[in-house]
Design a protein around this motif. Sequence first.
Motif, PDB file in Angstrom:
ATOM      1  N   LEU A 408      30.802  37.199  39.901  1.00 43.15           N
ATOM      2  CA  LEU A 408      31.119  38.242  39.184  1.00 43.15           C
ATOM      3  C   LEU A 408      30.338  39.608  39.215  1.00 43.15           C
ATOM      4  O   LEU A 408      30.177  40.503  39.206  1.00 43.15           O
ATOM      5  CB  LEU A 408      32.337  38.477  37.920  1.00 43.15           C
ATOM      6  CG  LEU A 408      33.032  40.021  37.351  1.00 43.15           C
ATOM      7  CD1 LEU A 408      33.620  40.243  38.379  1.00 43.15           C
ATOM      8  CD2 LEU A 408      33.835  39.840  36.129  1.00 43.15           C
ATOM      9  N   ARG A 424      41.276  37.723  41.244  1.00 40.46           N
ATOM     10  CA  ARG A 424      40.888  38.507  40.365  1.00 40.46           C
ATOM     11  C   ARG A 424      42.316  37.752  39.356  1.00 40.46           C
ATOM     12  O   ARG A 424      42.453  37.535  38.118  1.00 40.46           O
ATOM     13  CB  ARG A 424      40.281  39.591  39.586  1.00 40.46           C
ATOM     14  CG  ARG A 424      39.139  39.799  40.464  1.00 40.46           C
ATOM     15  CD  ARG A 424      38.855  41.239  39.825  1.00 40.46           C
ATOM     16  NE  ARG A 424      37.501  41.438  40.537  1.00 40.46           N
ATOM     17  CZ  ARG A 424      36.530  42.566  40.369  1.00 40.46           C
ATOM     18  NH1 ARG A 424      36.747  42.908  39.465  1.00 40.46           N
ATOM     19  NH2 ARG A 424      35.507  43.063  41.421  1.00 40.46           N
ATOM     20  N   GLY A 518      34.572  44.916  35.723  1.00 40.14           N
ATOM     21  CA  GLY A 518      33.284  43.842  36.460  1.00 40.14           C
ATOM     22  C   GLY A 518      31.603  43.926  35.774  1.00 40.14           C
ATOM     23  O   GLY A 518      30.672  44.498  36.509  1.00 40.14           O
TER      24      GLY A 518
END
Length: 625
Positions: A408, A424, A518
Motif C-alpha cells: 500500500l 482492498r 492510502g
Amino acid sequence: MEAKYIFSSIILVSLALFLVNADPVEDKQALLDLLSKLSHSRSLNWNESSPVCNHWTGVICSKDESRVTALRLPGVGFQGPIPPNTISRLSALQILSLRSNLISGEFPSDFVNLKNLSFLYLQYNNLSGPLPVDFSVWSNLTIVNLGNNGFTGSIPVSFSNLTHLAALNLANNSLSGEIPDINFPSLQLLNLSNNNLSGSVPKSLARFPNSVFSGNRISFGSSAPRASPFLCPPTSPSHKHARGLGEKALLGIVAAACVLGLVAFAFLIIVCCSRKKTRNEFSSKLQKGEMSPEKVVSRTQDANNKLVFFEGCNYAFDLEDLLRASAEVLGKGTFGMAYKAILEDATTVVVKRLKEVSVGKRDFEQQMEIVGSIKHENVVELKAYYYSKDEKLMVYDYFSQGSVSSILHGKRGGDRMSLDWDTRIRIAIGAARGIARIHLENGGKFVHGNIKSSNMFLNSRQYGCVSDLGLSTIMSPLAAPVSRAAGYRAPEVTDTRKAAQPSDVYSFGVVLLELLTGKSPIHTTGGDEIIHLVRWVHSVVREEWTAEVFDMELMRYPNIEEELVEMLQIALSCVVRIPDQRPKMPEVVKMIEGVRRIDTDNRTSSENRSESSTPPPPLLIEKDS
C-alpha cells in the motif's frame, strides 16, 4: 485393423504415463515400515494413500520419481534404534539426514546396502558402540557427520579408502586409541575434538589446526611440528650458534619473547571477552548468513533446546539448518526483528526474533501452543518456535508479495502492485474474519494485540490474513512513542500487555482507514507536521469533504462511491473513543461482507460440510488442515 492398432497405442501410452507417474512402491513401503516401527514425537504426513515424491515431508525422489534419493528428517523426535530392514531398503539413497533426534543403538549394520550414499548426517543423537570397520563399502561418501553421539572404539583405517571424502566430523564421542596415519586426499574439514584419543597427530593430518584435536590426550610431536612461537630456542653452550650470541642479541631475544608473551596474553583476553558476547552472535550471524550452531547454540548451553514444530507442519529442518540459513532482514517490528531465511534445500521461511520477552519458558510455551493451534485461512499459521534463555524465535511461512503495508505504501509506479478496490475489500474481509477467529480462542477472550497493516498479508486467494498474534501479553510493556505502530493503538491502551478485544477492533478500524485513504496511520505533511490518520479523517468528514478522504488511486474505478462511503462508516464505528461503543468483530465481518458480496460462491469446503442445521457465519469456519 487400424482401429486396433490405435487402441493398442493408446494402451501403451497410458501404461507408460502410469509408470512415469507411479510411486516408488518398494521405497514407499520401506518408509511406511520405518514410520510404524520407530517412535517419533512429531507427526509426519506419510500415508499410503498420498504420493511420496514432492508430497511426503523430508522425502526427495529421482527426476523420474522411480526411487527415493534423499531422506531428510532432522529434529522430528525419533526415539530408539533404527529398525532393521527399513532405511536399508532405500538402495538408491544418496542423502540421509537424521540429525538432532534421540536415535539410540549401534550404527545400523544393514546400511551396507546403501551403496550410493554420499551425504550422511547422524549428529546429535544417542548412537553408541563401535564405528563400522569397513567404510569403503560407501565409496561415494563426501560428507560424514557422526558428532555428538556416544561412539566408542577406534577410528577405522578404512576411511582412507574414501577418495571423495571432503568433511569428517567425529567430535564429542568416546572414541579411543591413536589417530591412524591415513591419507585423506580430498578432505577439507575435520573435527576429532572431545574424544579419548591418544598419541600424536599423524603427518597426514598435520595440516589441520590444533583445535580439531582438542579435548583429547594428543601430543603434537615430531610427526606434527607445532612448537609454540612463544618459546625461545635453547641457548646451551653445546648449541653451534651459542658462541656467536652477544649480550645485545640475548637481550633482543628476551625482549622479543616478552612482546610475544604480551600478544599471547592479549589474545587470551580477547577470547575470554568474546564469550561474553555470545548472546549477540545469533543476531550478527543471522544477518550475515554465517551462523554456526556449534558456536551460537552449544556455547550458550542451548543444545538441548530444539525447534518445536506444530502438528501438520511439513517442514523438514532443525535448529542447525536454521542457523546455517542465508538470512535477509525484512524489517523491525513492534516486538522484534523479522528475517527471511533461505535454507540449504531452498525452503524459505520467515523467522521472527523476539525481544524483551517478560515471561518464563512455561508461560511462553503455553502462549505459543495457543497461537500454533489456530488453523484458519485468514490467520498466518505459526509453524514452529524456539525458546532458550537468550533467544526466542518464531517461524512462519514466507509471503513473497510482502505485507499489505509494503504494497500500500511502497513506491508508486513501476513494478509496484496496485491495490484496486476489489483487492482492498478482500483484504478487509479476510483480515476481519481472521481477527474474529482469533477472538474465539481461549474461551472467547483471546486478543491479537498488534493489529497493523505490516502484520497483514495476501493469502493464495488474495484475501487478507493476519500475523503476529498473541505476543503483547508475553512482552514487556511498550511506551507510546510517535510512530506508525502507535497510530494503531486504541486511546485506552496504556499497557500493551492489557490490550483487550475492543482495542483490536480499534486497530482494525485504523487499517480500514489506511485502505480507504492510502495514508499511513501517522504521517507528516510537507511542513513536517505530524498527522494522526484517525483525527484527520474525523476533521475532513466533519467539514463534509468526504470525497477528499479517499485514495486518489481509487477514484479511477467507476460506481464504487457508495461502497467507499459505507466502508468509511464501518471504519469510523470501529475507532470511536469509548471501547464499549465499538462493534464486536463478528458484527464487523457481517458489515464488510454486506458492502459487496464478492465471495458467496467461493467459501471454504468446510462450510459446506457443517454438521449444524443452521450454517455458522463465515468467520466461525476454520480451514481444513
